[in-house]
Design a protein around this motif. Structure first.
Motif, mmCIF file in Angstrom:
data_model
loop_
_atom_site.group_PDB
_atom_site.id
_atom_site.type_symbol
_atom_site.label_atom_id
_atom_site.label_comp_id
_atom_site.label_asym_id
_atom_site.label_seq_id
_atom_site.Cartn_x
_atom_site.Cartn_y
_atom_site.Cartn_z
ATOM 1 N N PHE A 245 -4.589 -56.709 -1.806
ATOM 2 C CA PHE A 245 -5.559 -55.728 -1.297
ATOM 3 C C PHE A 245 -6.979 -56.252 -1.422
ATOM 4 N N HIS B 78 -1.013 -43.877 0.955
ATOM 5 C CA HIS B 78 -1.286 -43.988 -0.487
ATOM 6 C C HIS B 78 -2.460 -43.051 -0.758
ATOM 7 N N SER C 40 -3.192 -53.848 1.683
ATOM 8 C CA SER C 40 -3.923 -52.577 1.610
ATOM 9 C C SER C 40 -5.418 -52.808 1.769
ATOM 10 N N GLU D 227 -8.464 -51.465 0.635
ATOM 11 C CA GLU D 227 -8.831 -50.449 -0.366
ATOM 12 C C GLU D 227 -9.969 -49.576 0.173
ATOM 13 N N THR E 289 -8.304 -43.986 -1.364
ATOM 14 C CA THR E 289 -8.527 -44.402 -2.750
ATOM 15 C C THR E 289 -9.213 -43.332 -3.599
ATOM 16 N N HIS F 258 1.918 -57.359 -3.025
ATOM 17 C CA HIS F 258 1.045 -56.343 -2.448
ATOM 18 C C HIS F 258 -0.392 -56.782 -2.696
ATOM 19 N N ARG G 102 2.244 -49.062 -12.082
ATOM 20 C CA ARG G 102 1.018 -49.785 -11.748
ATOM 21 C C ARG G 102 -0.147 -48.811 -11.580
ATOM 22 N N ASP G 103 -0.164 -48.043 -10.513
ATOM 23 C CA ASP G 103 -1.289 -47.128 -10.311
ATOM 24 C C ASP G 103 -1.244 -46.005 -11.353
ATOM 25 N N PRO H 40 -4.871 -46.745 1.995
ATOM 26 C CA PRO H 40 -5.193 -45.885 0.854
ATOM 27 C C PRO H 40 -6.349 -44.923 1.105
ATOM 28 N N GLN I 93 -9.186 -52.317 -9.577
ATOM 29 C CA GLN I 93 -10.246 -52.048 -8.609
ATOM 30 C C GLN I 93 -11.641 -52.328 -9.163
ATOM 31 N N HIS J 171 -4.742 -40.402 -3.214
ATOM 32 C CA HIS J 171 -5.119 -39.914 -4.544
ATOM 33 C C HIS J 171 -5.419 -38.414 -4.458
ATOM 34 N N ASN K 153 -0.581 -50.602 4.278
ATOM 35 C CA ASN K 153 -0.768 -49.385 3.489
ATOM 36 C C ASN K 153 -2.220 -48.933 3.630
HETATM 37 O O1 KIV Z 1 -5.958 -46.503 -4.469
HETATM 38 C C1 KIV Z 1 -5.987 -47.664 -4.049
HETATM 39 O O2 KIV Z 1 -6.774 -48.029 -3.183
HETATM 40 C C2 KIV Z 1 -5.041 -48.607 -4.631
HETATM 41 C C3 KIV Z 1 -4.917 -49.923 -3.944
HETATM 42 C C4 KIV Z 1 -4.962 -51.047 -4.909
HETATM 43 C C5 KIV Z 1 -3.676 -49.930 -3.112
HETATM 44 O O3 KIV Z 1 -4.358 -48.298 -5.569
#
Ligand code: KIV
Ligand code: ZN
Length: 512
Positions: free
Chosen positions: A99, A202, A139, A141, A171, A97, A13-14, A169, A511, A204, A167
């Motif tokens: 968000f 979560h 989540s 976001e 992001t 899930h 997914r991500d 994030p 997003q 990045h 969760n």
């Molecule tokens: O990075 C992010 O905020 C996401 C959310 C959709 C969980 O991937």
């Protein structure tokens, strides 16, 4: 007994959101099977409402994978959540899930909603999702850049509505380990019903700290779920890398004191499968799965490792699946041995016809290359897309001539919707000539934004694996091709990218 750390894999997914990494339903299923063997706890299989293709991928994985929880992403609205619930119908353990963005910047500029509207929508979405499944993750976001008071208010409310996992994030990859850990800790301390949910991180990787931030969220913040991807695949600089976070928690059990269900010896196989499927090559010095991760070039290190391996090695290479380039099959291997090896690698063929065609290509490869490694088999299976009947473009054969001082020439035979086409061209080199020969007939108009060649198993005798990234009308796709002849591998990669460009692109961005 030690606490358990839940490993939530979001490669499908991500990870797939990174430009060019989109995967077909069959590719996703193949990776999901590998993730199941790796024993990840949760597989985020896709974002069901984003496209028909993603809906089918989530549905197929939910029907096929029985050991892991299967999750679908959904924006905080009834339609997305219903689609997720529908796609997950066949799952043993389904999770929705949902968000919505909560940072001032995202609420005002992207959603154009007031905090009170976001609050109501989040609550109502979690309530709606809980009517469909018992396991609901929420989540916020851009959570890390959100206002703490607002976040406490919204998270308390969604837990009351029945969210089972919260969760948080980062992001945009803005966090710093200590601060992110404290952020999670603060939330858990301030929210009165925080003990009713599992807390998840979560992160990045924009500042290269996704793994460090996730680990701080676990250690300082008390999170018990980490969201991550194989090879750290993901948009921009990617996500927290599964292999790094898992091996950190395992190797430093003295510090983290946590249990995981992961069977780490499958890490390398799934890393290779993801890289060969998406065309995102793993850098040699990448921790755990890079080609040099356990290689000791300097004489001093080699000497130390030979005397006592823990002088320079903190993990055992075999614990993550390195088997010193073991020869697995050869020219004399039969169909059963091939089938068994595919099963061991977690690759299942949909039909006998597909198996027969893969076996025929294996025999052809074994005639040209004496030792066949797992990497060769995985590449050969990934190549199925070029050879299969349902793809528009297919490779048939190629000849080329190059000589110092002369302009290289290539002539390519390939199929367009089953019809054989012959085309010739010159070019700067034999690869350039071959791709020009194809393009002169196809006229895709696509721009090539990346071309890379990688030797699958190290030596010049190995197969070359080529990635071609094409861009057209705002879409970016990666094509991968492999062959002992890198000019042929390049033509296959180009045709594979054209096939991907060809497929419908009706996906909604998560997003966006
Ligand atoms: O990075 C992010 O905020 C996401 C959310 C959709 C969980 O991937
Ligand atoms: Zn993300």
């Amino acid at each position: 007994m030690a606490d358990k750390l839940i490993i939530f894999d979001t490669t499908l997914r991500d990870g797939e959101q990174s430009p060019g990494a989109s995967m077909t339903r069959d590719e996703k299923l193949r990776i999901a099977r590998q993730l199941e063997r790796l024993r990840v706890d949760v597989i985020e299989a896709g974002f069901a409402a984003s496209s028909n293709g993603d809906f089918e991928a989530v549905q197929t994985i939910a029907n096929a994978i029985k050991d892991a929880t299967i999750c679908s992403l959904a924006r905080a609205n009834d339609r997305d959540i219903s689609q997720a619930g529908l796609a997950l119908k066949g799952a043993n353990s389904p999770r929705i899930h949902t968000f919505i963005a909560t940072s001032p910047l995202h609420m005002e500029k992207k959603l154009r909603m007031t905090p009170d509207q976001v609050f109501e929508q989040a609550k109502q979405s979690v309530r709606f999702a809980r009517n469909l499944v018992a396991d609901v993750e929420f989540s916020p976001e851009d959570g890390y850049r959100s206002d703490m008071d607002f976040l406490c208010r919204i998270l308390e409310a969604v837990i009351t509505e029945g969210a089972t996992t919260i969760n948080v994030p980062d992001t945009v990859g803005y966090a710093i380990p200590e601060l992110y850990g404290e952020f999670i800790k603060n939330l858990r301390e301030r929210i009165p019903n925080s003990d009713k949910a599992i807390w998840s991180v979560h992160c990045h990787n924009d500042l290269g700290m996704a793994v460090a931030n996730s680990l701080a969220g676990v250690k300082i913040g008390g999170a018990r779920q980490v969201e991550c991807t194989i090879n750290g695949l993901g948009e921009r600089a990617g996500n927290c890398s599964l292999e790094e976070v898992v091996m950190a928690v395992k190797t430093r059990r003295d510090y983290f004191g946590l249990e995981m269900g992961i069977d780490t010896k499958h890490i390398l196989a799934v890393s290779r499968m993801v890289s060969q499927t998406t065309g995102f090559v793993v850098q040699p010095n990448k921790a755990v799965v890079g080609a040099n991760a356990f290689a000791h070039a300097s004489g001093i290190h080699q000497d130390g490792v030979l005397k006592a391996r823990d002088t320079y090695e903190i993990m055992r290479a075999e614990d993550v699946g390195w088997t010193a380039n073991k020869i697995v099959l050869g020219k004399l291997s039969g169909r059963n041995a091939f089938k068994q090896r595919l099963q061991d690698l977690g690759v299942s063929m949909e039909s006998e016809t597909e198996l027969n065609s893969a076996f025929a290509r294996f025999k052809e490869l074994a005639d040209r290359k004496s030792d066949i490694f797992d990497e060769d088999i995985l590449a050969l299976v990934s190549d199925e897309s070029v050879a299969s009947d349902h793809e528009k473009f297919g490779f048939v054969s190629l000849s080329q001539h190059s000589e110092t001082g002369e302009r290289p020439q290539a002539s390519v035979v390939f199929t367009i919707a089953g019809k054989e086409i012959r085309s010739a061209s010159d070019g700067n080199g034999p690869v350039d000539a071959s791709l020009k020969a194809i393009e002169s007939q196809v006229k895709s108009g696509a721009e090539m934004v990346l071309y890379s060649v990688n030797a699958i198993s190290g030596s010049t005798e190995s197969q070359g694996e080529v990635t071609v990234r094409l861009q057209n009308s705002g879409r970016v796709v990666n094509g991968v091709g492999s062959d002992p002849d890198i000019v042929v591998a390049s033509a296959k990669a180009y045709l594979s990218a054209l096939n991907k460009l060809q497929s419908k692109a009706d996906r909604v961005a998560a997003q966006g």
